[in-house]
Design an enzyme around this catalytic site. Structure first.
Site, PDB file in Angstrom:
ATOM      1  N   HIS A  19       0.841  -1.207   0.000  1.00  0.00           N
ATOM      2  CA  HIS A  19       0.000   0.000   0.000  1.00  0.00           C
ATOM      3  C   HIS A  19       0.875   1.256   0.000  1.00  0.00           C
ATOM      4  CE1 HIS A  19      -3.215  -2.633   2.096  1.00  0.00           C
ATOM      5  NE2 HIS A  19      -3.641  -2.400   0.867  1.00  0.00           N
ATOM      6  N   LYS A  43     -17.768  -6.388   8.070  1.00  0.00           N
ATOM      7  CA  LYS A  43     -16.535  -7.173   8.202  1.00  0.00           C
ATOM      8  C   LYS A  43     -16.121  -7.271   9.665  1.00  0.00           C
ATOM      9  CE  LYS A  43     -14.119  -6.909   3.815  1.00  0.00           C
ATOM     10  NZ  LYS A  43     -12.938  -6.331   3.157  1.00  0.00           N
ATOM     11  N   ARG A  92      -1.669  -6.201  -8.606  1.00  0.00           N
ATOM     12  CA  ARG A  92      -0.419  -6.922  -8.334  1.00  0.00           C
ATOM     13  C   ARG A  92      -0.140  -7.982  -9.371  1.00  0.00           C
ATOM     14  NH1 ARG A  92      -2.743  -8.217  -2.578  1.00  0.00           N
ATOM     15  NH2 ARG A  92      -4.424  -8.490  -4.069  1.00  0.00           N
TER      16      ARG A  92
HETATM   17  O1  PNS Z   1      -8.904  -3.039  -0.087  1.00  0.00           O
HETATM   18  P1  PNS Z   1     -10.113  -3.650  -0.724  1.00  0.00           P
HETATM   19  O2  PNS Z   1     -10.899  -4.440   0.305  1.00  0.00           O
HETATM   20  O3  PNS Z   1      -9.796  -4.436  -1.962  1.00  0.00           O
HETATM   21  O4  PNS Z   1     -11.047  -2.415  -1.177  1.00  0.00           O
HETATM   22  C1  PNS Z   1     -12.283  -2.629  -1.817  1.00  0.00           C
HETATM   23  C2  PNS Z   1     -13.076  -1.317  -1.935  1.00  0.00           C
HETATM   24  C3  PNS Z   1     -13.202  -0.646  -0.596  1.00  0.00           C
HETATM   25  C4  PNS Z   1     -12.357  -0.379  -2.885  1.00  0.00           C
HETATM   26  C5  PNS Z   1     -14.468  -1.687  -2.519  1.00  0.00           C
HETATM   27  O5  PNS Z   1     -15.037  -2.704  -1.753  1.00  0.00           O
HETATM   28  C6  PNS Z   1     -15.413  -0.503  -2.547  1.00  0.00           C
HETATM   29  O6  PNS Z   1     -15.274   0.390  -3.351  1.00  0.00           O
HETATM   30  N1  PNS Z   1     -16.413  -0.508  -1.628  1.00  0.00           N
HETATM   31  C7  PNS Z   1     -17.360   0.574  -1.450  1.00  0.00           C
HETATM   32  C8  PNS Z   1     -18.743   0.196  -1.945  1.00  0.00           C
HETATM   33  C9  PNS Z   1     -18.838   0.378  -3.451  1.00  0.00           C
HETATM   34  O7  PNS Z   1     -18.631   1.446  -3.987  1.00  0.00           O
HETATM   35  N2  PNS Z   1     -19.190  -0.718  -4.122  1.00  0.00           N
HETATM   36  C10 PNS Z   1     -19.274  -0.764  -5.573  1.00  0.00           C
HETATM   37  C11 PNS Z   1     -17.905  -0.992  -6.176  1.00  0.00           C
HETATM   38  S1  PNS Z   1     -18.099  -1.681  -7.717  1.00  0.00           S
END
Ligand code: PNS
Length: 189
Positions: A19, A43, A92
């Protein structure tokens, strides 16, 4: 010239060297970068959102154009709220691609004004994920070379508390175990 503000959304539980690598790369390309921690009540996280925020703030203290924030709801709504034009995500390996593409296209469908920009972290971090860091730590492995020092220290503290909880009796919560050990130290009258 237009300034470009980007958000880098994620769970960051815990933040890793991968990160940090991506934040550094993003900070060199965008005028402003907001690392946005998703507040996801469903979560069961290792670290609270407040802890993750603190760790990220310390990790990024040297980057003048990087800030840390939290959000809930849709990422695209948050991006518009803070007037960002870009969603930054790391890729990645090929295995990340399908999920990331799906998410980027859904975000574009929801909000065509935003662009998702993918960046690759350094090769040496290509196997690294928060999930694996949690697993290694929970099974007693060292995470020293996987996360910044301050995060490794926090992980160790978390694992110590969990260990004390286990050895203090399964029926006791960490605070009960703590108050019991405090009571033991009081000399009897
Ligand atoms: O670090 P992560 O868990 O891979 O992050 C995932 C994240 C937070 C970017 C994704 O779950 C997200 O954007 N969640 C917010 C809800 C949302 O916008 N959902 C639609 C995305 S297509």
């Amino acid at each position: 010239m237009k300034r470009i503000k980007a958000i880098y959304p994620g769970s960051f539980d815990p933040p890793t060297n991968g990160h940090l690598d991506l934040i550094e790369r993003g900070s060199k390309i965008f005028d402003e970068l907001v690392v946005a921690i998703l507040r996801n009540p469903e979560k069961d996280p290792l670290f609270s959102v407040a802890d993750r925020r603190k760790m990220l703030e310390e990790m990024t203290a040297d980057f003048a154009n990087v800030s840390i924030d939290t959000f809930d709801g849709l990422t695209v709504d948050y991006a518009l709220r803070v007037e960002a034009r870009v969603i930054l995500r790391g890729i990645r390996a090929i295995s990340d691609y399908e999920y990331e593409l799906q998410m980027a296209l859904m975000n574009r469908k929801l909000q065509p004004r935003l662009e998702t920009v993918f960046m690759m972290p350094a090769e040496k971090y290509s196997y690294l994920s928060s999930r694996l860091v949690r697993e290694v730590a929970q099974l007693g492995g060292s995470v020293d070379s996987l996360v910044p020092q301050l995060v490794a220290q926090k992980v160790r503290e978390k694992m110590d508390v969990a260990h004390k909880f286990e050895t203090g009796g399964l029926d006791k919560t960490p605070s009960e175990a703590k108050s019991q050990s405090r009571k033991k130290k009081v000399p009897s009258p």
